[in-house]
Scaffold this active site. Structure first.
Site, short mmCIF file in Angstrom:
data_model
loop_
_atom_site.label_atom_id
_atom_site.label_comp_id
_atom_site.label_asym_id
_atom_site.label_seq_id
_atom_site.Cartn_x
_atom_site.Cartn_y
_atom_site.Cartn_z
N LYS A 92 0.85 -1.20 0.00
CA LYS A 92 0.00 0.00 0.00
C LYS A 92 0.89 1.24 0.00
O LYS A 92 1.52 1.57 0.99
CB LYS A 92 -0.89 0.04 1.25
CG LYS A 92 -1.93 1.15 1.14
CD LYS A 92 -2.38 1.70 2.47
CE LYS A 92 -1.49 2.78 3.01
NZ LYS A 92 -1.44 4.01 2.21
N GLU A 139 10.98 1.40 9.71
CA GLU A 139 11.97 2.44 9.37
C GLU A 139 11.28 3.77 9.59
O GLU A 139 10.42 4.16 8.79
CB GLU A 139 12.43 2.30 7.92
CG GLU A 139 13.18 1.01 7.62
CD GLU A 139 14.58 0.96 8.20
OE1 GLU A 139 15.00 1.91 8.89
OE2 GLU A 139 15.26 -0.06 7.98
N CYS A 164 14.63 10.53 5.08
CA CYS A 164 14.61 10.12 6.48
C CYS A 164 15.95 10.39 7.14
O CYS A 164 16.02 10.95 8.22
CB CYS A 164 14.22 8.65 6.60
SG CYS A 164 15.23 7.58 5.58
N GLU A 172 11.73 16.85 13.89
CA GLU A 172 12.12 16.54 12.50
C GLU A 172 11.38 17.50 11.55
O GLU A 172 10.16 17.48 11.47
CB GLU A 172 11.72 15.10 12.16
CG GLU A 172 12.11 14.72 10.74
CD GLU A 172 11.61 13.33 10.32
OE1 GLU A 172 10.53 12.90 10.76
OE2 GLU A 172 12.31 12.69 9.52
#
Ligand code: NAD
Length: 471
Positions: free
Chosen positions: A170, A243, A277, A374
């Protein structure tokens, strides 16, 4: 670009039972195309198709799987231009970067074909022979984000099918088309049901996580979603590879050669418009070189050509979506209001599309949102330090632990600092580089498990000890 996309369930192209939804081009805020919206029943059909395909795929030979992966890589190569165009139109990145992403997808697919897990003979004595074998898990559910959509799907899918699992994937509803096309191409090389794709929101990801027919979830995305997935996966004890988010620190030691390193620091902080990331997200610079490095980084930022990814000569595309654009703007405004200096950028570019100027923020420190959280966008906070141990303490004083870096002309000194960083990857004079043969994963709140190399492959398997008595 083709605009008629379908779900792929059991090798068949099917329409979404819930209709379609529009996917926006972040450079224009206009629809790229309509995406099929799957129903919960179609998620169930996809899992059942993958479960049925697993009955034979798990016993397929090494040669069959290796040939399938190489045939898939050939298909990607033949359709490289098409895949790159889809990525730029729905994700926003400059076309050259999208071509780099497709190149990575091909390289990772070919590398997965070369990997093997040998049987480990633990004991071979007069009384017994003990062999450790690795078996596939079953149906793997893959859930991907919007930043490197094709590459991350490849990272999930290729080791899964190499080890004999079958998959339901997905993609993010912000960037679904590259994955729909990728799975279509993969189905030209694989038996029906080995790889299936469902798109849409409204709980599709969480219904996959709760589905009893899925044995493992591999997820790349934000830490809060990863935490929800871990909770929801508990009921049937699914295997997880997570992750998650990062807030990577880089520490520039006093002896660093700024002329040589500044372009690389900029590149690794603003890679994919900072939406990576393991991009460098907080930069700690010794006071002796602080002003000089801030100016060098600002000069590189000012030299970027910001614009739609399909336009010739553009080096810097838009932020991928409105929410992320607003988060980036809010973090910069918060820093500005706390007295930080916006050296360059700090504003929207144009009045259409989610363009945000590459931004360098100075005279800022820990305790400010832009440093502590972040940003996942085109902004780099540069923080002054006077003592390396103090910089290291501040770098580690964060819940995330994906990557980190040390920049210096003295590799031994840099190594001593890098080894004390609390993170899954520590780079010296580099950042954000991932490689198909080197395990990559987060520590602390940045994730669970690793991808790539043989360690990554093992995550798609269950060990089985074969104990042969000789008595
Ligand atoms: P996100 O967590 O919002 O979404 C990721 C995916 O999860 C999407 O497909 C989404 O539809 C799905 N999802 C949302 N809620 C879900 C639920 N409850 N159950 C199951 N699935 C659900 O992340 P994003 O905004 O798409 O991506 C950005 C984040 O991803 C950043 O934090 C970034 O650092 C992280 N990221 C990490 C890595 C890594 O390797 N560590 C790589 C890329 C991105």
């Amino acid at each position: 670009m083709k605009t008629d996309f379908s779900l792929i369930i059991n090798g068949q192209a099917v329409a979404g039972e819930r209709g379609t939804f529009a996917v926006l081009n972040p450079a224009t805020e206009e629809a790229v195309a309509q995406c099929p919206f799957a129903s919960p029943d179609q998620v169930d059909q996809a899992v059942k198709a993958a479960g049925a395909a697993f009955q034979s795929w798990q016993y397929s030979s090494r040669e069959t799987r290796v040939a399938a992966l190489n045939a898939i890589a050939d298909r990607f190569e033949a359709h490289a231009a098409e895949l790159a165009e889809i990525i730029t139109l729905e994700q926003g990145k400059p076309l050259a970067l999208a071509q780099f992403e497709v190149g990575g997808a091909i390289a990772w697919t070919r590398h997965a074909a070369t990997l093997d897990i040998p049987v480990e003979v633990i004991e071979d004595s007069e009384v017994r022979r003990a062999e450790l074998h690795r078996k596939p898990l079953g149906v793997v559910g893959s859930i991907t984000p919007w930043n490197w959509p094709l590459l991350i799907a490849v990272w999930h899918l290729m080791p899964a099918i190499r080890t004999g699992n079958t998959v339901v994937v997905k993609p993010s509803s912000m960037t679904p088309f590259n994955t729909l096309r990728m799975v279509e191409l993969m189905n030209e090389c694989l038996p029906a049901g080995v790889v299936n794709v469902v798109t849409g929101e409204g709980g599709i990801g969480s219904s996959m996580v709760k589905h009893e027919g899925i044995r493992k979830i591999v997820f790349t995305g934000s830490t809060p979603t990863g935490q929800t997935i871990m909770r929801n996966a508990a009921d049937n004890l699914k295997r997880l590879t997570l992750e998650l988010g990062g807030n990577d620190a880089g520490i520039v030691l006093p002896d660093a050669d700024l002329d040589a390193l500044a372009p690389k620091i900029f590149q690794t902080a603003f890679f994919n418009m900072g939406q990576t990331c393991a991009a460098l997200k907080r930069l700690y610079v010794h006071e002796s070189q602080y002003d000089a490095l801030v100016e060098k980084l600002a000069d590189i930022a000012r030299a970027q050509k910001v614009g739609p990814g399909m336009d010739e000569g553009v080096t810097f595309g838009p932020v991928q979506n409105r929410d992320q654009f607003e988060l980036v703007s809010a973090l910069v405004e918060d820093a500005r209001s706390k007295g930080a200096r916006i050296v360059t950028g700090g504003e929207r570019v144009g009045d259409k599309g989610y363009f945000y100027a590459p931004t360098i923020v100075a005279d800022i420190t820990d305790g400010t949102r832009l440093v502590d959280e972040e940003q996942f966008g085109p902004v780099l906070p540069v923080i002054r330090y006077s003592d390396v141990d103090d910089a290291l303490r501040r770098a580690n004083d964060n819940p995330n632990g994906l990557g980190g870096s040390v920049w210096s002309s003295d590799i031994d000194k840099a190594r001593a600092v890098a080894s004390r960083l609390e993170c899954g990857t520590a780079w010296i004079n580099n950042h954000a580089e991932v490689l198909p043969h080197c395990p990559f994963g987060g520590s602390k709140m940045s994730g669970l498990g690793v991808e790539f190399g043989q360690d990554g492959l093992l995550e798609y398997t269950q060990s089985q000890l074969l104990n042969i008595s000789k008595g």
